[in-house]
Design an enzyme around this catalytic site. Structure first.
Site, short mmCIF file in Angstrom:
data_model
loop_
_atom_site.label_atom_id
_atom_site.label_comp_id
_atom_site.label_asym_id
_atom_site.label_seq_id
_atom_site.Cartn_x
_atom_site.Cartn_y
_atom_site.Cartn_z
N LYS B 79 0.86 -1.19 0.00
CA LYS B 79 0.00 0.00 0.00
C LYS B 79 0.89 1.24 0.00
CE LYS B 79 -4.03 1.77 2.64
NZ LYS B 79 -4.88 1.53 3.82
N SER B 154 -9.92 1.73 2.89
CA SER B 154 -9.02 2.51 2.07
C SER B 154 -8.00 1.66 1.30
CB SER B 154 -8.26 3.51 2.94
OG SER B 154 -7.40 2.83 3.85
N SER B 178 -10.09 -0.68 7.06
CA SER B 178 -9.47 -0.50 5.75
C SER B 178 -8.78 -1.72 5.16
CB SER B 178 -8.48 0.66 5.80
OG SER B 178 -9.18 1.88 5.79
#
Lengths: 512, 517
Positions: B79, B154, B178
């Site tokens: 990420k 997210s 997330s």
């Protein structure tokens, strides 16, 4: 003491702790390195970086707080103080807000010259926080070329906040001197004001008697007898508090406060403004001009949105840890002074001079005084001879060539009348320059104890050669014998002047 | 069977048996990315050259018989919120579009030490603030099962890339759901570890007391493999837990006898999509059939979870994101244009009010530093980030602090107490991950409150600091994955993974990959 008002002063002192590394990372805290060379992701607030507390910094803070008789909180935490400034890379400072690690302490101050009554200054709180970096900017609008050095960012600072307990600029200066001495004794800071290791802000206002204003500009009738005793006595009015910044020495603090008290009195007489009528003002001290200037009031700067720093766990302090620190601490300056006065018979002035020189010199003094058995004599010699030589030579008492035992040996000879002060000084110089013992120096200088019979013969000769002097002595003027001392010294440099004097008087009168 | 269908665990053993090289494997994934990521947009950047070079180096070391790390040769996607020394780390924000950290996050350092191949950086909601991935400043990631739908967020790219078989393993972060929510919406396995289990050092902070890094993978077995590498104490993160890391990948196959599951009453209330409800109930039955006992439990303060979360997280974020001020990090407004503008305003003001008054007001009107701050932040941050900064600034302000922030901390404690009480009567909690399957892109984008509710069942674990895992347990009529959430007490990752594996050994929801089927 004839001012028609009482001055009320509180201080905020920032002390840079003498740690090798910063508060939340391992960067060096050394002063004077090229800009931004002592930085890492943590102290420059790099995204993703996290703080880790420096245990040594916390220990040094605890040392200080314990020495200030503060209460140590069993649990303390870190808070973020949020504000924007270019030298604050994270946009917040890690500090302590509502649970400082220590509070409710005090430091006693007094003046050896007796200019104010001994006073206990309360310590509101002492907390640990990180320093910001330094901004260097051109004050011009727009085109300014601003630069930031983050070497200092993250350096551990101990903030000590006093209660508004000081009543004169001199008391404030004395407090600072005493605090600095204490910190030096503890070894927690180098207290170098030039390098910013010790920074002071002062809060000051006046308490004016209700009828003070009616008394007119000249403040005709002094009310000090009444208002000098109570902080918020009934019938007094407090004027708005002013915070003074930019003071670079203790002398500057004293001068700024003196100036500010006078200025506030004038403003009070003009406006009659009381505490609460105007917001707290910040004024900067201009040392060259000897005045304070109002600084721009920032209305939006007051809400720092403090909240507990989620990156740092709260700290618990076991009572045993505090006890251990208390036990491990040596005598504090105040205790040392009173011991010197009580056990060694020296004056408050002398004890103040000695203790102000630091713990090592006091140790030297104690060793010398104990060995020669005369605290007063040792004190005189230390102040007049040892300190003077030390100042001339530089260096510390630790590497002074004449150790306390050697000095005591010399002083014992003085006490036994084997040496007069002048001879003793010569011996001292010899010991100092050649690094030899008192006995060796005495011998090198050819100093010998003169046999009493030899001395009597010499005095008889001198009296015979100076009938006028002998006559004067017989006439009751013992001081006349002084004229013979010089001659005796010429004939025999080892003749003890005191003994010569005594013998001359004795022998002259014998002949009556 | 395509390599892309194999689990990471299988691929690892194929490589160690010499049947497969890391270069071949990385090549395969790069081709899959090439084929599909133009539409899915899971990756912000893929550094093929770097990945192949790493892979070749590992193959080389393997051929020389050197000992290799536990992930040797396996591609991992990261990420774009975790620092990798010298590489861009944008947080999907215009603010950090050019930011290259000079240091490795602990997680990236561990991946490197484990000889993983860093495949690329995945998309996310800006600074991990969002539940659909739509808040990325750069691109909108699509759900590989239906390109009209969001993959959740997210960790939008982190979930989508695994679902589309563009990476076998990926790293996400979970502040309010997330990892678990996008894993659920994309039909893969995602685990949010206990707060402190994985180091946060080098994870760009959103809400420090809630953020936790974790694995996303095709199965619980693969997640165990990755968590084993990520977990552990880090002296650079004082909130990390100092406890040994269990060998998750070794114990994963051991079924749990006498498993007691608590069915969270509050997670089956109004707002739960019937298809999701049915799939989750069916999963509960699977566990029952495997010998688990199921009882109903209540988390009475769960209903305050979202409100509590949206005070604590923005409060911390408002402070964490203060460093992006145009001075030290990230985007700075065009200063020349700003100064020209200031000069023009100054001129106009002087003309309007006269020289004398102007001199008195000049400072207030035009402090260049303040304007630089304001413009840099206005232009550098997206709307959701700004919304949360404002929310957090407000809740920490004098006069509101006690009513909001302090109150939220108290409720947080009550929520944690609820979980503690629940775990006295059961080993694990079972329920849905999200109220609905993947929603349409744009559907909730203009309604922040509706968007905040996607985390309804996941924020509790973050507030309580406990671990949670999301595993696929069904498909909606539209073919969208449905996720099952298991939550356990602090440090129960081993048992969570074993329970998840029990389920996956008896079902095949986790085997499906979008764009391959």
């Amino acid at each position: 003491m004839t001012d028609p008002y009482m001055i009320v002063i509180g201080l905020e002192v920032h002390v840079q702790l003498a740690t090798e590394s910063k508060l939340f990372c391992r960067c060096s805290t050394a002063f004077g390195a090229p800009p931004n060379t002592q930085t890492c992701p943590v102290c420059i607030g790099m995204p993703g970086s996290l703080p880790v507390m420096n245990r040594r910094a916390f220990e040094l803070s605890m040392q200080t707080a314990v020495a200030l008789d503060c209460r140590i909180a069993p649990t303390t935490k870190w808070d973020r103080k949020n504000y924007y400034y270019p030298d604050l890379p994270k946009g917040y400072q890690i500090s302590q807000y509502d649970l400082p690690f220590s509070s409710h302490g005090h430091l006693d101050i007094s003046d050896p010259k007796g200019r104010f009554e001994p006073r206990r200054v309360g310590i509101e709180r002492a907390h640990l926080e990180e320093d910001a970096g330094k901004s260097l900017h051109d004050e011009q609008h727009g085109e300014a070329d601003s630069r930031i050095d983050l070497n200092r960012a993250g350096t551990p600072l101990l903030e000590i906040v006093t209660k508004p307990d000081m009543r004169s600029p001199l008391e404030a200066k004395t407090f600072l001197t005493e605090l600095k001495l204490l910190l030096t004794y503890l070894g927690v800071s180098d207290c170098n004001m030039q390098e910013g290791s010790l920074r002071v802000d002062a809060n000051i206002n006046l308490h004016v008697p209700e009828d003070g204003r009616a008394g007119g500009v000249s403040g005709a009738t002094p009310q000090s007898a009444v208002i000098g005793t109570a902080a918020t006595a009934a019938g007094t009015i407090a004027t708005p508090i002013v915070e003074i910044k930019n003071m670079n020495s203790f002398r500057a603090v004293e001068r700024a406060l003196e100036y500010e008290a006078k200025r506030q009195w004038e403003v009070w007489q003009e406006t009659g403004q009381r505490l609460g009528d105007a917001p707290k003002q910040t004024r900067g001290w201009d040392d060259a001009a000897g005045v304070t200037h109002g600084q721009r009031h920032k209305e939006d700067s007051s809400d720092y949105r403090y909240f507990p720093d989620p990156d740092l766990a709260p700290i618990t302090v076991a009572p045993e840890v505090v006890k251990k620190i208390r036990r491990g601490q040596g005598e504090r300056p105040a205790a040392l002074r009173s011991r010197l006065e009580q056990s060694y018979g020296i004056t408050p002035y002398d004890s103040d001079v000695l203790v102000s020189q630091g713990r090592d010199l006091v140790q030297y003094y104690l060793a010398a005084a104990d060995a020669c058995g005369d605290g007063k004599l040792a004190s005189n010699w230390l102040q007049q001879d040892v300190l003077r030589s030390l100042n001339e030579r530089g260096g510390t008492i630790g590497d002074f060539p004449v150790g306390p035992t050697a000095l005591a040996d010399l002083l014992s000879r003085v006490k036994r009348n084997e040496l007069d002060t002048n001879r003793a000084r010569q011996v001292f110089q010899k010991m100092l320059t050649e690094g030899i013992t008192a006995a060796a120096a005495v011998e090198a200088l050819g100093i010998k104890q003169v046999d009493e019979s030899e001395l009597i013969a010499l005095c008889r000769e001198l009296l015979a050669a100076n009938p006028k002097v002998a006559e004067d002595i017989r006439g009751g003027n013992d001081k006349a014998a002084g004229a013979l001392v010089g001659q005796a010294k010429k004939r025999n440099p080892n003749a003890n002047p005191g003994r010569v004097r005594e013998l001359c008087v004795e022998l002259a009168k014998e002949k009556m | 069977m395509s390599l892309l269908r194999h689990s990471a665990t299988t691929l690892l053993s194929q490589m160690s048996d010499g049947k497969l090289s890391s270069v071949e494997l990385v090549q395969e994934y790069l081709e899959q990315i090439e084929r599909h990521d133009g539409r899915v947009k899971a990756f912000l950047r893929v550094d093929a050259a770097r990945a192949l070079k790493q892979a070749a180096a590992i193959d080389d070391r393997r051929s020389r018989g050197e000992s290799l790390g536990p992930l040797a040769g396996l591609p991992v996607a990261v990420k774009d919120l975790l620092c990798d020394e010298g590489q861009l780390c944008t947080c999907a924000s215009r603010m950090l579009a050019d930011f290259r950290p000079p240091y490795d996050s602990t997680v990236v350092a561990k991946l490197k030490a484990a000889d993983a191949v860093l495949l690329g950086r995945t998309n996310l909601d800006e600074f991990a603030m969002g539940g659909s991935g739509e808040n990325s400043a750069f691109q909108v990631t699509r759900n590989p099962w239906n390109l009209e739908r969001t993959p959740g967020g997210s960790s939008s790219g982190a979930a989508a890339c695994v679902a589309a078989a563009m990476a076998p393993l990926s790293i996400g972060s979970d502040t309010g759901g997330s990892i678990r929510q996008p894993a659920g919406l994309c039909g893969i396995t995602g685990l949010k570890p206990t707060y402190g289990r994985v180091s946060r050092y080098g994870l760009v902070a959103f809400a420090s007391s809630l953020d936790q890094v974790g694995p996303l993978a095709g199965s619980a077995e693969d997640a165990a493999l990755l968590l084993e590498v990520l977990a552990g104490h880090d002296p650079r993160d004082t909130t990390s837990i100092n406890a040994p890391v269990p060998r998750y990948s070794q114990t994963i196959g051991q079924p749990l006898a006498g498993l007691r599951l608590g069915r969270v009453r509050e997670h089956f209330g109004p707002g739960l999509d019937p298809e999701v409800s049915a799939a989750v109930e069916a999963a509960v039955e699977v566990y029952r059939s495997l010998g688990a006992t199921v009882c109903d439990v209540s988390l009475p303060h769960e209903k305050y979870g979202i409100a509590t979360y949206y005070i604590i997280a923005p409060s911390e974020a408002s402070s964490n994101l203060a460093r992006y001020d145009g001075v030290h990090y990230g985007y700075r407004t065009d200063e020349r244009a700003m100064h020209d503008e200031l000069a023009a305003e100054r001129k106009q003001l002087a003309a309007t009010i006269g020289k004398r008054d102007f001199d008195a007001q000049a400072d207030a009107v035009e402090n260049p530093l303040l304007r630089m701050y304001r413009q840099s932040r206005s232009e550098g941050f997206g709307p959701e980030v700004k919304r949360r900064i404002m929310l957090g600034t407000y809740t920490l302000s004098a006069g509101y602090y006690d009513a909001y922030y302090v109150k939220a901390l108290k409720v947080r404690r009550l929520i944690a107490n609820d979980y503690e009480a629940a775990f006295r009567s059961c080993d694990m909690l079972i329920g849905p991950v999200s109220p609905t399957p993947a929603f349409k892109i744009g559907e909730k984008h203009s309604d922040p409150l509706a968007m905040y509710l996607v985390d309804l069942y996941t924020v509790g674990a973050n507030l309580a600091g406990i671990p949670g895992i999301s595993i696929p347990c069904g498909r909606s009529r539209d073919g969208l994955p449905i996720g099952l959430q298991l939550q356990g007490p602090a440090m129960s990752e081993e048992r969570l993974l074993r329970s998840a594996h029990m389920f996956q050994r008896n079902t095949d929801w986790h085997l499906a990959r979008a764009l391959l089927d």
